[in-house]
Scaffold this motif. Structure first.
Motif, PDB file in Angstrom:
ATOM      1  N   PRO A   1     -25.192   9.171  20.382  1.00  0.00           N
ATOM      2  CA  PRO A   1     -24.963   9.965  21.596  1.00  0.00           C
ATOM      3  C   PRO A   1     -24.237   9.155  22.680  1.00  0.00           C
ATOM      4  N   GLY A   2     -23.435   9.836  23.450  1.00  0.00           N
ATOM      5  CA  GLY A   2     -22.800   9.208  24.600  1.00  0.00           C
ATOM      6  C   GLY A   2     -21.607   8.331  24.290  1.00  0.00           C
ATOM      7  N   VAL A   3     -21.075   8.477  23.090  1.00  0.00           N
ATOM      8  CA  VAL A   3     -19.902   7.673  22.730  1.00  0.00           C
ATOM      9  C   VAL A   3     -18.627   8.464  23.026  1.00  0.00           C
ATOM     10  N   ASP A   4     -17.626   7.820  23.646  1.00  0.00           N
ATOM     11  CA  ASP A   4     -16.345   8.481  23.910  1.00  0.00           C
ATOM     12  C   ASP A   4     -15.369   8.318  22.753  1.00  0.00           C
ATOM     13  N   VAL A   5     -15.410   7.132  22.132  1.00  0.00           N
ATOM     14  CA  VAL A   5     -14.437   6.821  21.079  1.00  0.00           C
ATOM     15  C   VAL A   5     -15.136   6.151  19.904  1.00  0.00           C
ATOM     16  N   VAL A   6     -14.803   6.603  18.699  1.00  0.00           N
ATOM     17  CA  VAL A   6     -15.257   5.899  17.506  1.00  0.00           C
ATOM     18  C   VAL A   6     -14.065   5.127  16.938  1.00  0.00           C
ATOM     19  N   VAL A   7     -14.253   3.820  16.769  1.00  0.00           N
ATOM     20  CA  VAL A   7     -13.209   2.963  16.212  1.00  0.00           C
ATOM     21  C   VAL A   7     -13.520   2.741  14.739  1.00  0.00           C
ATOM     22  N   GLU A   8     -12.668   3.263  13.884  1.00  0.00           N
ATOM     23  CA  GLU A   8     -12.927   3.192  12.439  1.00  0.00           C
ATOM     24  C   GLU A   8     -12.113   2.057  11.837  1.00  0.00           C
ATOM     25  N   LEU A   9     -12.821   1.015  11.390  1.00  0.00           N
ATOM     26  CA  LEU A   9     -12.148  -0.138  10.793  1.00  0.00           C
ATOM     27  C   LEU A   9     -12.741  -0.451   9.429  1.00  0.00           C
ATOM     28  N   ILE A  10     -13.113   0.614   8.717  1.00  0.00           N
ATOM     29  CA  ILE A  10     -13.741   0.459   7.402  1.00  0.00           C
ATOM     30  C   ILE A  10     -12.664   0.388   6.324  1.00  0.00           C
TER      31      ILE A  10
END
Lengths: 435, 435
Positions: free
Chosen positions: B77-86
């Protein structure tokens, strides 16, 4: 931001319909649909201004209101953006931009002189009003270097930016190298071809490159624009023989603008340089410009493209318009004007590096010993010495290079050498930069 | 845009803490103040996810919530951006990105495989929700090429984009050229140095470059990502002798990705190329990447920089985060996903250009006549023919180059030649590109 990020068309007024102004109108006309796709709205030219109304510029001006006076144009009602393509640091260009900002219009400009002299004040004025000043076209023509530095490398602390910032000089130097001809000869040709102005001083004396460098420095380091601290030398004293020696020594000669954070403060200088032939910038020839930025995370990034001309400059102006149309905003110099941090300028005397020196000396025993002694007395260590050909009793060119030393010491050594009776012309020095 | 353009901190969650993930956290930590100045707000890492929690990554993770499962992280909750580095086009990376978008989070990713396979669908999903997908790090590492193309050259109709898109291949080709060593030998070394993966196929067979090219194509031309239409060849068949011949013929060998608008549609191809030594891209060596775009107004613009590595990739990821923090938004591929215009892929057989061909033939009279006849029968005009050294009755390499011809004709000629009894190895062909 003001109200520009809406869905109606972005209304613009264009002041100045020279090569660049006409190019901007052509681009907007030819790519109207493409631009609408990329902006989500159209860009509409509602007013234009130029000195002569009758001239055929190859664009349809019938739907735009005509102004003889650009300052009056800046007050045209219902305009979102004023595009200033008049040029010059004072007078109508400055008045137009200032009035535009006062009236709540964004500004897009290709005017490096204006920004070099008044950039910080204009940025403060714009930002206080929530307005943008787009100036991609002011530096390195079509290369998106302002966007690249200000946004693309925004996560980096930049330690250095340098580049070929004047296409006229780069063209002249390239021609001199490839044809072996003299400066004056090549310049005259460049004027005929339209690559150099009738009064070429702004370009060949390095002033234009210095304007651009001062702007780049500000964007790279987040400091107020400080044009007066730029050390400026042009290319008038680069001689045909220097290219032969440079080649033999493994260098190319380029007029570079260099800005660097050093222990002494911020170094800003424009002057001819010798750069290793293998340096990427050495291969940038003709009217092309190049900029290299060094960031702490990204390392080196190089941008190359056309630094002037109708199409490339129009491309940069329109990119700024598209940013405004999309509501994409960035503080003028990357950080808000009020947060630009004053930085100590590093004096030219503090420059450290190596040097190439060309002397015209009388070819007789003892002359080189005198030169060497003058260097030694200033603790300047010579690396190479070259005298090609002999002419006993007559003047011959001799060339030497030094190890790393300080500019101040070098200047003192050169002053001593210049005073020697057997040195018959002022010594010429070109700084060597090991990129 | 969603509510991200506000004055509180931008809250991000980072999925994947390999080299790039750790680099991003280091950059955000080290440049926190600089970033705040450039964004007008802080960027705060509120959650992280990786496979192994215990590992020391040289960054402080104590203030971020830990997730073993990246998909669960996307729902934090409360996240603006998810950074996907998988990484990877399917599985957890895709699920993480999809869930992030569903939950109204912007996405920043370095995942070229994901975008090459699912870019258009993800863009549509993001845009429908007013969200951004930042992917500067997915193409050419630290070079701000996505921003450069999508915004900096936004006023141009781009006719071509090409570049060195895989640092591993460029490193191997540079080493082969400068040391004269064989492919397998140099690859083994590159693996030891960490420049190539244990399973190097993705890089050396051109797949990684093809992923990046498919993304670049979409940004350059405003077309849906069409990875399956990319013609892909890797560098396994480039031999040490090819570098000698290339040098003699005035070329360098580079693995290029090339996308071009042609009369037949859009050409997308990745394969080894011979490029003139004087072409700017020929000088880009080692792990560096380069991209050249050709726009109708700007002409050619070249970008060079590091294509991979912790620092450069982190620089690109953070540039995207700063854009989001500042509320600067652009449709994923430059124009809204719904307006991407389907374009006919041009078949590889339609490629026009010249060719370099290396054959191993038995050194006896008549062999070259056979080869020449096969070419003539397909209307392929030979330009040069080189046989260095003789070994009557034994196999020797011979090399030829052609004038401009069509790929289809060339392939037919090669098939005929391959069938000849005196041709003892499959013919190897490298396309010549005259940039």
């Amino acid at each position: 931001m003001s109200d520009s990020h809406k869905t109606g068309p972005l209304k613009i007024a264009v002041a100045g319909l020279g090569t660049v102004g006409a190019g901007v109108l052509k681009l907007l006309e030819r790519q109207a649909d493409l631009i609408e796709q990329r902006c989500g709205r159209r860009i509409e030219v509602v007013a234009v201004s130029a000195r002569s109304r009758g001239k055929d510029r190859g664009v349809d001006l019938s739907t735009a209101e005509w102004y003889d006076d650009p300052v009056a144009l800046a007050a045209h009602p219902g305009v979102d953006v004023v595009v200033e393509l008049i040029g010059g640091s004072e007078g109508p260009a400055k008045e137009t931009v200032e009035l535009a900002l006062e009236r709540g219009r964004h500004v897009v400009t290709a005017n490096k002189a204006l920004l070099a002299h008044h950039g910080t004040a204009l940025a403060a004025k714009a930002e206080a009003a929530g307005l943008a000043i787009g100036f991609e076209a002011a530096v390195a023509g079509g290369i998106p270097i302002i966007k690249g530095l200000r946004e693309g490398l925004a996560g980096n602390r930049v330690s250095e930016v340098h580049g070929i910032l004047n296409g006229t000089c780069n063209y002249i130097l390239t021609e001199m190298r490839t044809t072996g001809r003299d400066f004056a000869d090549v310049l005259a040709d460049a004027q005929k071809l339209g690559y150099a102005e009738a009064d070429p001083s702004f370009d060949i004396d390095g002033v234009d490159a210095a304007h651009k460098l001062a702007i780049l420095t500000s964007v790279a380091f987040g400091t107020p624009v400080d044009f007066k601290s730029v050390h400026v030398e042009g290319i008038r004293h680069v001689s045909a023989v220097d290219f032969d020696y440079a080649d033999a020594l493994g260098y190319r000669i380029k007029l570079l603008g260099i800005a660097r954070r050093t222990d002494h403060g911020i170094e800003q200088r424009v002057h001819p340089c010798m750069v290793p032939k293998a340096a990427p910038i050495a291969a940038v020839d003709g009217v092309f410009n190049a900029v290299i930025a060094q960031g702490d995370f990204v390392d080196r990034v190089l941008f190359v493209g056309r630094g002037a001309g109708e199409g490339p400059t129009a491309s940069a102006v329109v990119a700024d318009l598209i940013d405004i149309a999309r509501g994409r905003s960035t503080p003028t110099f990357g950080v808000p004007a009020a947060q630009l941090s004053e930085a100590q300028p590093s004096p030219m005397e503090a420059r450290r590096g190596s040097y190439y020196v060309r002397l015209m000396v009388v070819d007789r025993p003892g002359v080189i010993a005198d030169v060497a002694a003058a260097m030694r007395d200033q603790n300047v260590s010579m690396e190479q010495f070259l005298q090609r050909g002999r002419a006993p009793g007559e003047a011959v060119p001799v060339v030497l290079t030094t190890h790393d030393t300080e500019e101040a010491a070098m200047q003192r050594a050169l002053a001593t050498i210049a005073d020697k009776e057997s040195v018959v012309e002022p010594p010429r020095m070109i700084r060597i930069e090991q990129f």
